[in-house]
Design a protein around this motif. Sequence first.
Motif, PDB file in Angstrom:
ATOM      1  N   UNK A  63      12.785   6.663   8.502  1.00 17.39           N
ATOM      2  CA  UNK A  63      11.583   6.541   7.686  1.00 17.39           C
ATOM      3  C   UNK A  63      11.751   5.441   6.640  1.00 17.39           C
ATOM      4  N   UNK A  64      12.935   5.385   6.033  1.00 22.18           N
ATOM      5  CA  UNK A  64      13.186   4.379   5.002  1.00 22.18           C
ATOM      6  C   UNK A  64      13.168   2.982   5.601  1.00 22.18           C
ATOM      7  N   UNK A  65      13.775   2.821   6.763  1.00 23.01           N
ATOM      8  CA  UNK A  65      13.746   1.515   7.427  1.00 23.01           C
ATOM      9  C   UNK A  65      12.320   1.130   7.817  1.00 23.01           C
ATOM     10  N   UNK A  66      11.539   2.096   8.283  1.00 20.93           N
ATOM     11  CA  UNK A  66      10.152   1.811   8.638  1.00 20.93           C
ATOM     12  C   UNK A  66       9.365   1.389   7.400  1.00 20.93           C
ATOM     13  N   UNK A  67       9.578   2.091   6.295  1.00 17.96           N
ATOM     14  CA  UNK A  67       8.876   1.756   5.047  1.00 17.96           C
ATOM     15  C   UNK A  67       9.250   0.356   4.572  1.00 17.96           C
ATOM     16  N   UNK A  68      10.543   0.014   4.672  1.00 14.35           N
ATOM     17  CA  UNK A  68      10.984  -1.333   4.282  1.00 14.35           C
ATOM     18  C   UNK A  68      10.295  -2.391   5.145  1.00 14.35           C
ATOM     19  N   UNK A  69      10.137  -2.099   6.427  1.00 15.82           N
ATOM     20  CA  UNK A  69       9.447  -3.029   7.315  1.00 15.82           C
ATOM     21  C   UNK A  69       7.985  -3.193   6.947  1.00 15.82           C
ATOM     22  N   UNK A  70       7.343  -2.085   6.546  1.00 16.11           N
ATOM     23  CA  UNK A  70       5.944  -2.162   6.109  1.00 16.11           C
ATOM     24  C   UNK A  70       5.821  -3.063   4.883  1.00 16.11           C
ATOM     25  N   UNK A  71       6.749  -2.926   3.942  1.00 15.98           N
ATOM     26  CA  UNK A  71       6.723  -3.772   2.751  1.00 15.98           C
ATOM     27  C   UNK A  71       6.906  -5.243   3.122  1.00 15.98           C
ATOM     28  N   UNK A  72       7.843  -5.524   4.022  1.00 17.23           N
ATOM     29  CA  UNK A  72       8.092  -6.918   4.430  1.00 17.23           C
ATOM     30  C   UNK A  72       6.858  -7.522   5.107  1.00 17.23           C
ATOM     31  N   UNK A  73       6.085  -6.682   5.780  1.00 16.08           N
ATOM     32  CA  UNK A  73       4.901  -7.157   6.496  1.00 16.08           C
ATOM     33  C   UNK A  73       3.669  -7.251   5.595  1.00 16.08           C
ATOM     34  N   UNK A  74       3.832  -6.960   4.313  1.00 16.58           N
ATOM     35  CA  UNK A  74       2.711  -7.047   3.384  1.00 16.58           C
ATOM     36  C   UNK A  74       1.903  -5.778   3.256  1.00 16.58           C
ATOM     37  N   UNK A  75       2.459  -4.650   3.746  1.00 17.64           N
ATOM     38  CA  UNK A  75       1.744  -3.383   3.686  1.00 17.64           C
ATOM     39  C   UNK A  75       2.032  -2.598   2.422  1.00 17.64           C
ATOM     40  N   UNK A  76       1.387  -1.444   2.326  1.00 22.05           N
ATOM     41  CA  UNK A  76       1.538  -0.560   1.167  1.00 22.05           C
ATOM     42  C   UNK A  76       2.271   0.714   1.569  1.00 22.05           C
ATOM     43  N   UNK A  77       3.230   1.110   0.739  1.00 20.01           N
ATOM     44  CA  UNK A  77       4.034   2.307   0.973  1.00 20.01           C
ATOM     45  C   UNK A  77       3.932   3.218  -0.244  1.00 20.01           C
ATOM     46  N   UNK A  78       3.594   4.480  -0.031  1.00 25.49           N
ATOM     47  CA  UNK A  78       3.679   5.468  -1.106  1.00 25.49           C
ATOM     48  C   UNK A  78       5.103   5.989  -1.142  1.00 25.49           C
ATOM     49  N   UNK A  79       5.738   5.894  -2.317  1.00 24.66           N
ATOM     50  CA  UNK A  79       7.142   6.279  -2.433  1.00 24.66           C
ATOM     51  C   UNK A  79       7.346   7.245  -3.587  1.00 24.66           C
ATOM     52  N   UNK A  80       8.292   8.177  -3.422  1.00 28.27           N
ATOM     53  CA  UNK A  80       8.563   9.117  -4.498  1.00 28.27           C
ATOM     54  C   UNK A  80       9.452   8.493  -5.563  1.00 28.27           C
TER      55      UNK A  80
END
Length: 325
Positions: free
Chosen positions: A7-24
């Motif tokens: 999940x963390x790796x997927x979230x990091x990829x979303x950030x690199x692609x210009x996406x938004x991640x909700x994080x605790x």
Amino acid sequence: MRARTGDIEKAAGVLRAGGLVALPTETVYGLGANAEDPAAVSRIFQVKGRPSSHPLIVHIGGAEQLDDWVQDVPQAARLLAERFWPGPLTLVLRRGRRVPLEATGGLETVAVRVPDHPVALALLSAFGGGVTAPSANRFGSVSPTTADDVRAELGDAVDFVLDGGPCEVGVESTIVDATGDALTILRPGGMTREDLEAVLGCPLEIPATSRIRVPGQHPSHYAPRARVVLVEPEKIVAEAELAQELGQRVGVFLPAAFAGAEVKAHAVVQVPGSMAAYARGLYGFLRELDQRGCDLIVASLPAEEGLGLAIANRLRRAAGPRTTL
């Protein structure tokens, strides 16, 4: 820590692609974007409905990274960073070149902190950069302290939600301005004034107004759908019952000193005696009374010391300009 490595790796990829991640984080859930991507940062404002002049906080992975993002760090600010990071403390300093003006509301200052949550820190490490992350809710409304809160409010507008469990602190970070001759508190929060003063060896002022815009200064903020009014603790039962008799669906924040008292109201939340427990539950209590159909919430302010200062600040903002019945 609920999020898995995948999940963390997927979230990091979303950030690199210009996406938004909700994080605790330890304070509240944040709506994160790559801090160096102006388009991604601008999308945060669109999703939240937040004015573009309202600055964001840049989250970094450690105090040793501070000079990568800011300039001219005074010794007192370094002392606080070394002592309290990771933790619910945000420092406002001069903007470094890596920070786009989109993240600062056009200001030459930037707010920076290191979150004290294993999932947030793992994400920052995997991503390898800074993450701008205001609270993951619509502008001005109640901040989220669980992943479900984020999903309920923002839904598909968020590309990925990292579930790290309930937030331990429950109110946003304390913001300290370190750009002037003396440090000042711009927003009380999860780091207490007393703890900061103990390390600095001097008192910290909380100015009524500031030349620097920071999160949480809007006249109405952290607000549920129900109207919030503030009364003296000894009047809370009488005022709530009167409003209920007049036809309003009243929710009550019953102070610990009145535990067990019978209140004729639509819904009652028993406030914890511990300020840490109260802060951790505050936003959940507000959401609960909204969900139970209250159109008025009657509350009183705790003593403004320790975390009580942050709770009182949030309740005043939730009440907005009109704070009494």
